[in-house]
Design a protein around this motif. Structure first.
Motif, PDB file in Angstrom:
ATOM      1  N   ASN A 131     -14.294   9.152 -20.679  1.00  0.00           N
ATOM      2  CA  ASN A 131     -12.789   9.356 -21.004  1.00  0.00           C
ATOM      3  C   ASN A 131     -12.683   9.845 -22.431  1.00  0.00           C
ATOM      4  N   SER A 143     -17.045  21.241 -19.853  1.00  0.00           N
ATOM      5  CA  SER A 143     -16.065  20.574 -19.133  1.00  0.00           C
ATOM      6  C   SER A 143     -15.210  20.106 -20.334  1.00  0.00           C
ATOM      7  N   VAL A 144     -13.931  19.706 -19.992  1.00  0.00           N
ATOM      8  CA  VAL A 144     -12.995  19.223 -20.972  1.00  0.00           C
ATOM      9  C   VAL A 144     -12.569  17.699 -20.687  1.00  0.00           C
ATOM     10  N   ILE A 145     -12.687  16.879 -21.565  1.00  0.00           N
ATOM     11  CA  ILE A 145     -12.150  15.506 -21.627  1.00  0.00           C
ATOM     12  C   ILE A 145     -10.584  15.591 -21.938  1.00  0.00           C
ATOM     13  N   LEU A 146      -9.932  15.447 -20.884  1.00  0.00           N
ATOM     14  CA  LEU A 146      -8.458  15.491 -20.802  1.00  0.00           C
ATOM     15  C   LEU A 146      -7.671  14.651 -21.853  1.00  0.00           C
ATOM     16  N   PRO A 147      -8.091  13.284 -21.842  1.00  0.00           N
ATOM     17  CA  PRO A 147      -7.269  12.504 -22.762  1.00  0.00           C
ATOM     18  C   PRO A 147      -7.707  12.601 -23.976  1.00  0.00           C
ATOM     19  N   THR A 148      -8.808  13.120 -24.474  1.00  0.00           N
ATOM     20  CA  THR A 148      -8.925  13.488 -25.841  1.00  0.00           C
ATOM     21  C   THR A 148      -8.150  14.763 -25.904  1.00  0.00           C
ATOM     22  N   PHE A 149      -8.243  15.639 -25.037  1.00  0.00           N
ATOM     23  CA  PHE A 149      -7.417  17.192 -25.346  1.00  0.00           C
ATOM     24  C   PHE A 149      -6.008  16.737 -25.684  1.00  0.00           C
ATOM     25  N   ILE A 150      -5.357  15.841 -24.839  1.00  0.00           N
ATOM     26  CA  ILE A 150      -4.093  15.677 -24.982  1.00  0.00           C
ATOM     27  C   ILE A 150      -3.889  14.517 -26.423  1.00  0.00           C
ATOM     28  N   LEU A 368      -9.570  20.958 -30.856  1.00  0.00           N
ATOM     29  CA  LEU A 368      -9.631  21.336 -29.094  1.00  0.00           C
ATOM     30  C   LEU A 368     -11.222  21.618 -28.553  1.00  0.00           C
ATOM     31  N   SER A 371     -13.089  18.832 -27.640  1.00  0.00           N
ATOM     32  CA  SER A 371     -12.720  17.887 -26.656  1.00  0.00           C
ATOM     33  C   SER A 371     -13.490  18.123 -25.252  1.00  0.00           C
ATOM     34  N   THR A 372     -14.569  18.640 -25.519  1.00  0.00           N
ATOM     35  CA  THR A 372     -15.464  19.062 -24.437  1.00  0.00           C
ATOM     36  C   THR A 372     -16.428  17.852 -23.991  1.00  0.00           C
TER      37      THR A 372
END
Length: 484
Positions: A131, A143-150, A368, A371-372
């Motif tokens: 996460n 892939s993108v780690i969404l929590p880190t991206f946000i 960003l 954030s992968t």
């Protein structure tokens, strides 16, 4: 440089300078470096590194910024137009640090949110990989780690809100609030750690001296490296902050105040962390040596495990520690951003608000990319290359340029004018000969380590960063070359 830019008071400047020097490295890097490089005996090379490298170069940067009051790129251009490219390369490397620094802060932000409920569960390592920071498995690059991206977007938005204002109203006010809070939080953590059973084990482990370690040259190099990164010397940040000073200031005295605050902070943090690790070792019967880790491993894996066994008090300590990391990192990121901002606005005649907006958008987009699924691995690669290859040698080049092409007697007079502490021939000797020699030795060792641990993916990253920095440096040198 914008004439309206400036610190409203010396106190505001000092808070900002302390915020500049105190960063993530003080919290998660120093304790590990201290322990693995001789324990209590590390104080000797550490203090010598402060005296030989940290204080002398900081004094120089204070004097240059206060005297010339221009962007770093303009300063080197005025010394000799050939040196302008050196300035742009340095501020671009420092800007790259700001880019991945915000990624690390995004990890901390996620942990801060989860710290109230221990949302990382029983396996903080799995939580971090899934996460937050990913792993070194290159298959995760798509892939993108969404929590880190946000979290990255949120933090850069907050950064813009603070940084787009005049330095005194933005960075200054933020530092005056965040720095006292940071010291209060860490003081509470330190005092509480002394009430935990087993804290003596942690202190004994940290402070036990290994006098034979002083015969190892790597211990001394580690001390000098720690001072470079801890005090942020030679990275145009201190120079830029000092260039906003418009009032009389005891420059050399201010340097000592900032150095003392920074060093006391990182020493107290190390004592607090090891006291907590001693507590966990006693309560879990795990040898303390197995709990000691560096960087992300310590903050995002080991300590969350510690908090879990601390009971209800862990739910207080955990948010406070994560909040202190966020405060320390945010004020440092403001400083990392400032040298390129100052130089770009000076070169292109942009307003501060326009410069901040454009550079924040660029920085956010670049962050960003981290954030992968290989977020932490990519940060590690870029951090190692930028610091050990780029910034180190550029600090040495600066020392050579400033001591050979500027009138150091004139700089000395500016520094000594209002200061209680004075500098003279010894200070100039250290800057001209000793400091560049030490930096070049460290750079050669760093290059060896880079080559020794290289692989195809790392080579690609190194080449990409090099091409970007060289390309943009040439661009800024060529654009608007006659701008004053």
């Amino acid at each position: 440089m914008n004439e309206n830019s400036g610190w409203g008071s010396i106190a505001t400047f000092l808070f900002a300078m302390i915020g500049l020097t105190i960063g993530i490295g003080n919290i998660w890097r120093f304790s590990y470096v201290f322990y693995t490089n001789g324990g209590g005996s590390f104080f000797i090379p550490y203090l010598i590194a402060i005296a030989v490298m940290g204080i002398p170069f900081l004094i120089l940067e204070y004097g240059l910024g206060f005297k010339f009051k221009k962007s770093f790129s303009k300063l080197l251009y005025d010394i000799d137009p050939r040196f302008e490219i050196v300035a742009w390369a340095l501020v671009l490397f420092v800007f790259i640090v700001a880019i991945y620094y915000m990624v690390i802060l995004s990890w901390d932000f996620i942990y801060l949110i989860n710290s109230f409920t221990f949302g990382w569960g029983n396996d903080p390592s799995l939580f971090f990989t899934t996460n937050v920071g990913g792993s070194s498995n290159l298959s995760g690059i798509g892939s993108v780690i969404l929590p880190t991206f946000i979290a990255i977007i949120i933090l850069w938005a907050l950064f813009w809100l603070v940084s787009n204002r005049d330095v005194d109203k933005g960075i200054g006010r933020a530092s005056k609030v965040l720095m006292p809070l940071l010291f209060i939080i860490m003081s509470f953590i330190l005092i509480y750690s002394f009430t935990l059973p087993g804290f003596e084990l942690g202190l004994a482990t940290l402070l036990k001296p290994n006098w034979l370690a002083l015969l190892d040259v790597n211990i001394w190099l580690a001390a000098f490296a720690q001072i470079i990164f801890s005090l942020s010397i030679g990275q145009a940040m201190v120079y830029t902050y000092a260039s906003y000073l418009s009032k009389e200031s005891r420059l050399i005295d201010d340097v000592f105040m900032v150095v003392v605050a920074n060093c006391l902070y990182e020493i107290f943090v190390a004592i607090g962390i090891f006291s907590i690790l001693g507590y966990m070792s006693v309560t879990s019967s795990i040898p303390i040596t197995e709990l000691i880790s560096e960087g992300t491993g310590l903050i995002f894996i080991v300590l969350p495990e510690v908090f879990a066994v601390m009971g209800p008090i862990g739910r207080i300590i955990a948010p406070l520690l994560m909040l202190s990391i966020l405060f320390a990192g945010f004020t440092s990121s403001l400083a990392l951003f400032e040298p390129l901002l100052s130089s770009v606005c000076d070169k292109l005649n942009w307003s501060r608000k326009k410069g901040v907006t454009v550079l924040v958008i660029i920085a956010c987009v670049c962050s960003l990319f981290f954030s992968t699924g290989i977020s932490s691995y990519l940060v590690e690669i870029v951090d190692t290359f930028v610091n050990e290859f780029g910034i180190l040698i550029l600090i040495a080049i600066q020392a050579i340029i400033f001591t050979r092409y500027l009138d150091m007697d004139e700089i000395t007079a500016v520094l000594n004018e209002n200061s209680t502490i004075k500098v003279g021939r010894k200070w100039k000797f250290v800057l001209k000969y000793l400091l560049p020699l030490m930096l070049i030795i460290m750079w050669i060792i760093g290059i060896y380590n880079l080559i020794y641990n290289v692989d195809g993916f790392k080579i690609g990253i190194y080449l990409l960063i090099t091409l970007i920095v060289i390309g943009l440096s040439v661009f800024f040198v060529k654009v608007n070359p006659k701008n004053d």
